[in-house]
Design a protein around this motif. Structure first.
Motif, short mmCIF file in Angstrom:
data_model
loop_
_atom_site.label_atom_id
_atom_site.label_comp_id
_atom_site.label_asym_id
_atom_site.label_seq_id
_atom_site.Cartn_x
_atom_site.Cartn_y
_atom_site.Cartn_z
N LEU A 23 44.73 36.24 54.60
CA LEU A 23 44.34 37.14 53.52
C LEU A 23 45.27 38.35 53.47
O LEU A 23 45.55 38.88 52.39
N SER A 24 45.70 38.80 54.63
CA SER A 24 46.68 39.88 54.71
C SER A 24 47.45 39.73 56.01
O SER A 24 46.92 39.23 57.01
N TYR A 147 37.51 44.89 53.43
CA TYR A 147 37.63 43.53 53.96
C TYR A 147 36.75 42.54 53.20
O TYR A 147 37.16 41.40 52.93
N LYS A 150 38.31 41.53 49.92
CA LYS A 150 39.44 40.61 50.11
C LYS A 150 38.93 39.20 50.40
O LYS A 150 39.46 38.21 49.90
N THR A 153 37.35 37.72 47.15
CA THR A 153 38.40 37.42 46.16
C THR A 153 39.16 36.16 46.54
O THR A 153 39.44 35.30 45.68
N PHE A 154 39.50 36.02 47.82
CA PHE A 154 40.20 34.83 48.27
C PHE A 154 39.32 33.59 48.14
O PHE A 154 39.76 32.53 47.69
N LYS A 186 34.65 43.39 42.48
CA LYS A 186 36.05 43.47 42.89
C LYS A 186 36.70 42.09 42.98
O LYS A 186 37.92 41.97 42.88
N SER A 187 35.88 41.05 43.15
CA SER A 187 36.42 39.69 43.19
C SER A 187 36.68 39.14 41.79
O SER A 187 37.18 38.03 41.65
#
Length: 230
Positions: A23-24, A147, A150, A153-154, A186-187
């Motif tokens: 993811l990052s 977190y 993220k 969203t992923f 946010k996703s």
């Protein structure tokens, strides 16, 4: 052919969506990989730090016992064996599956729990739609870092839409759970249902929930969730 499909046994080595997913990148790396029985001790520790996950979820118990974690991870592994698809992930800070989990995400396919519920179809082509619902929680020790957003969203874009071929992805939250609702927003999800009272078995009461959704195809936006239950 039908009998072969019904009796098929899949393995973790060949299953879809096992990860690890990045993811990052380091130095603040985040990764998602399949939940493991080795995650049980840390899962129990995190879910007993406070009542945040219990209060925000219709599913998780408090106190959260080792038997609860064992059962939940066993069901995740059973899904892999029966379907060939992994649907439960641990959020980690290393790509190694032995690294401690700091969060959790899961996905299930709507309507698949009942043979009596007719799946919605695409308004143009008439084909059955593939609809998923997601859930997520984050360690109380890791909040405020983005977190969870993220992870969600992923899960929506890379796993549900790209790998699993979903048409619609939804997330249901208690209406007062602003943290969960912000993660859904946010996703990329929009508010599909503002409020509906449903029965929460672990509490034995009715609670008001809202539903967020994101559609791969704009033409399905009028298709809303009909059944809410846990």
């Amino acid at each position: 052919m039908t009998a072969d499909i019904e009796t098929a046994i899949f393995t973790r080595e060949t299953a879809q969506c096992m990860g690890p997913y990045t993811l990052s990148d380091p130095p603040h790396g985040l990764y998602m990989s399949a939940v493991e029985f080795s995650d049980i001790p840390e899962m129990v520790r995190l879910l007993n730090i406070n009542l945040d996950v219990y209060n925000g979820s219709a599913l998780f118990q408090y106190p959260f016992l080792e038997s609860h974690a064992q059962d939940r991870i066993q069901r995740a592994h059973d899904t892999i064996v029966s379907t060939g698809i992994n649907t439960h992930w641990a959020l980690r800070q290393s790509s190694s599956p032995s690294s401690p989990l700091i969060g959790w995400a899961h996905l299930h396919f709507d309507h698949s729990h009942s043979q009596h519920v007719k799946s919605p179809v695409h308004p143009t082509t008439g084909r059955p739609l593939k609809i998923a619902e997601i859930g997520y929680w984050l360690s109380p020790e890791q909040t405020g870092k983005g977190y969870a957003a993220k992870m969600a969203t992923f899960l929506v874009n890379e796993i549900a839409f790209k790998e699993m071929g979903c048409d619609i992805v939804r997330a249901v939250s208690y209406i007062e759970n602003t943290a969960s609702r912000k993660v859904a927003e946010k996703s990329g999800m929009f508010l599909e249902l503002e409020s509906r009272a449903i029965w929460i078995p672990k509490l034995g009461v009715m609670r008001d929930v809202c539903c967020y959704a994101i559609h791969k195809d704009e033409t399905t936006k009028n298709i809303v969730k009909e059944n809410y239950d846990y």
